[in-house]
Motif scaffolding. Structure first.
Motif, PDB file in Angstrom:
ATOM      1  N   HIS A 145      50.245  32.850 -25.540  1.00 36.64           N
ATOM      2  CA  HIS A 145      49.327  31.753 -25.807  1.00 36.64           C
ATOM      3  C   HIS A 145      49.839  30.535 -25.055  1.00 36.64           C
ATOM      4  CE1 HIS A 145      47.178  28.581 -27.973  1.00 36.64           C
ATOM      5  NE2 HIS A 145      46.309  29.530 -28.279  1.00 36.64           N
ATOM      6  N   ALA A 146      48.926  29.867 -24.338  1.00 40.31           N
ATOM      7  CA  ALA A 146      49.291  28.679 -23.573  1.00 40.31           C
ATOM      8  C   ALA A 146      48.577  27.475 -24.157  1.00 40.31           C
ATOM      9  CB  ALA A 146      48.907  28.862 -22.115  1.00 40.31           C
ATOM     10  N   SER A 147      49.291  26.368 -24.321  1.00 40.17           N
ATOM     11  CA  SER A 147      48.692  25.160 -24.882  1.00 40.17           C
ATOM     12  C   SER A 147      48.486  24.068 -23.841  1.00 40.17           C
ATOM     13  CB  SER A 147      49.565  24.612 -26.008  1.00 40.17           C
ATOM     14  OG  SER A 147      50.799  24.159 -25.498  1.00 40.17           O
ATOM     15  N   ASP A 148      49.065  24.221 -22.673  1.00 36.63           N
ATOM     16  CA  ASP A 148      48.970  23.208 -21.627  1.00 36.63           C
ATOM     17  C   ASP A 148      47.726  23.452 -20.780  1.00 36.63           C
ATOM     18  OD1 ASP A 148      49.362  21.307 -19.701  1.00 36.63           O
ATOM     19  OD2 ASP A 148      51.328  22.042 -19.054  1.00 36.63           O
ATOM     20  N   PRO A 149      46.753  22.522 -20.762  1.00 39.47           N
ATOM     21  CA  PRO A 149      45.519  22.727 -20.001  1.00 39.47           C
ATOM     22  C   PRO A 149      45.741  22.941 -18.507  1.00 39.47           C
ATOM     23  CG  PRO A 149      45.315  20.824 -21.446  1.00 39.47           C
ATOM     24  CD  PRO A 149      46.741  21.278 -21.510  1.00 39.47           C
ATOM     25  N   VAL A 150      46.833  22.442 -17.956  1.00 35.40           N
ATOM     26  CA  VAL A 150      47.121  22.638 -16.536  1.00 35.40           C
ATOM     27  C   VAL A 150      47.311  24.129 -16.228  1.00 35.40           C
ATOM     28  CG1 VAL A 150      48.796  22.135 -14.704  1.00 35.40           C
ATOM     29  CG2 VAL A 150      48.125  20.346 -16.319  1.00 35.40           C
ATOM     30  N   LEU A 151      47.828  24.871 -17.189  1.00 36.92           N
ATOM     31  CA  LEU A 151      48.072  26.295 -16.979  1.00 36.92           C
ATOM     32  C   LEU A 151      46.785  27.105 -16.922  1.00 36.92           C
ATOM     33  CD1 LEU A 151      51.036  26.689 -19.464  1.00 36.92           C
ATOM     34  CD2 LEU A 151      51.172  26.614 -16.980  1.00 36.92           C
ATOM     35  N   PHE A 152      45.711  26.640 -17.545  1.00 33.73           N
ATOM     36  CA  PHE A 152      44.473  27.404 -17.600  1.00 33.73           C
ATOM     37  C   PHE A 152      43.922  27.698 -16.210  1.00 33.73           C
ATOM     38  CE2 PHE A 152      43.619  25.437 -22.000  1.00 33.73           C
ATOM     39  CZ  PHE A 152      44.448  26.371 -22.585  1.00 33.73           C
ATOM     40  N   SER A 153      43.983  26.723 -15.313  1.00 31.75           N
ATOM     41  CA  SER A 153      43.447  26.955 -13.964  1.00 31.75           C
ATOM     42  C   SER A 153      44.270  28.004 -13.222  1.00 31.75           C
ATOM     43  CB  SER A 153      43.401  25.654 -13.177  1.00 31.75           C
ATOM     44  OG  SER A 153      44.701  25.128 -13.024  1.00 31.75           O
ATOM     45  N   GLN A 154      45.553  28.096 -13.526  1.00 30.39           N
ATOM     46  CA  GLN A 154      46.386  29.113 -12.883  1.00 30.39           C
ATOM     47  C   GLN A 154      46.139  30.489 -13.491  1.00 30.39           C
ATOM     48  OE1 GLN A 154      50.361  27.712 -13.353  1.00 30.39           O
ATOM     49  NE2 GLN A 154      50.089  25.992 -11.958  1.00 30.39           N
ATOM     50  N   ILE A 155      45.985  30.527 -14.819  1.00 28.50           N
ATOM     51  CA  ILE A 155      45.805  31.800 -15.512  1.00 28.50           C
ATOM     52  C   ILE A 155      44.411  32.359 -15.277  1.00 28.50           C
ATOM     53  CG2 ILE A 155      45.717  32.900 -17.776  1.00 28.50           C
ATOM     54  CD1 ILE A 155      47.845  30.817 -18.663  1.00 28.50           C
ATOM     55  N   TYR A 156      43.401  31.512 -15.368  1.00 29.03           N
ATOM     56  CA  TYR A 156      42.017  31.956 -15.296  1.00 29.03           C
ATOM     57  C   TYR A 156      41.347  31.594 -13.977  1.00 29.03           C
ATOM     58  CZ  TYR A 156      42.711  32.651 -20.245  1.00 29.03           C
ATOM     59  OH  TYR A 156      43.195  33.065 -21.451  1.00 29.03           O
ATOM     60  N   SER A 157      42.088  31.606 -12.894  1.00 24.04           N
ATOM     61  CA  SER A 157      41.496  31.284 -11.595  1.00 24.04           C
ATOM     62  C   SER A 157      40.519  32.388 -11.204  1.00 24.04           C
ATOM     63  CB  SER A 157      42.572  31.126 -10.532  1.00 24.04           C
ATOM     64  OG  SER A 157      43.198  32.360 -10.291  1.00 24.04           O
TER      65      SER A 157
END
Length: 163
Positions: free
Chosen positions: A90-102
């Motif tokens: 589980h990731a809470s940092d919104p910056v990570l979302f673009s990397q994970i869900y690119s």
């Protein structure tokens, strides 16, 4: 020969002992694999969550849906990326979302078959498609409905309904 076989049978441990020993070896192997050998083992989180999905079950079912609050507390304790069960992070940092869900060619994600168990009421549904390529084919006819322009056009209607 029959006497020797009879002697071996008497010397063998009872069946419940053998079953318990095999179960102990199996559980030890699974625990070792999930805690130390899994690719997710380097991510922080409670060991109980890394061992079993019952951790999530306890907070969602027994504690009446408190798992999301527990996840927040775990992020405060362990950081922005945590392990919440043996197969998930589980990731809470919104910056990570673009990397994970690119949405690039390099980033193809196949869904786990078990992740849709219990939801397979309609086998050919779009959302339950495991294969990335098949999902892409099924998503294409619906893509125009979710374009930026269409969602912007629908915003006033949504605001009107929600008030």
């Amino acid at each position: 020969m029959l006497e020797q076989l009879s002697g071996l049978m008497e010397a063998a441990p009872p069946l419940p002992v053998v079953v318990l020993a095999c179960l102990g070896v199996y559980l030890s192997g699974v625990s070792l694999s999930r805690l130390y050998l899994s690719p997710l083992s380097r991510f922080p989180g409670p060991n109980l969550a890394a061992l079993t999905g019952w951790y999530e079950f306890y907070y969602d079912i027994i504690k009446d849906g408190q798992f999301c609050l527990k996840v927040q507390k775990l992020h405060e304790e362990y950081g922005p990326i945590i392990r919440i069960n043996p197969l998930e992070l589980h990731a809470s940092d919104p910056v990570l979302f673009s990397q994970i869900y690119s949405s690039g060619v390099k980033h193809r994600i196949e869904k786990y078959a078990w992740s849709q168990q219990g939801l397979r009421l309609i086998d050919n549904s779009h959302i339950l498609t495991e294969s990335h390529e098949l999902h892409k084919l099924r998503r294409k006819p619906l893509a125009t409905f979710f374009s930026s322009r269409n969602t912007d056009n629908m915003e006033p209607i949504i605001w009107q309904i929600s008030q």
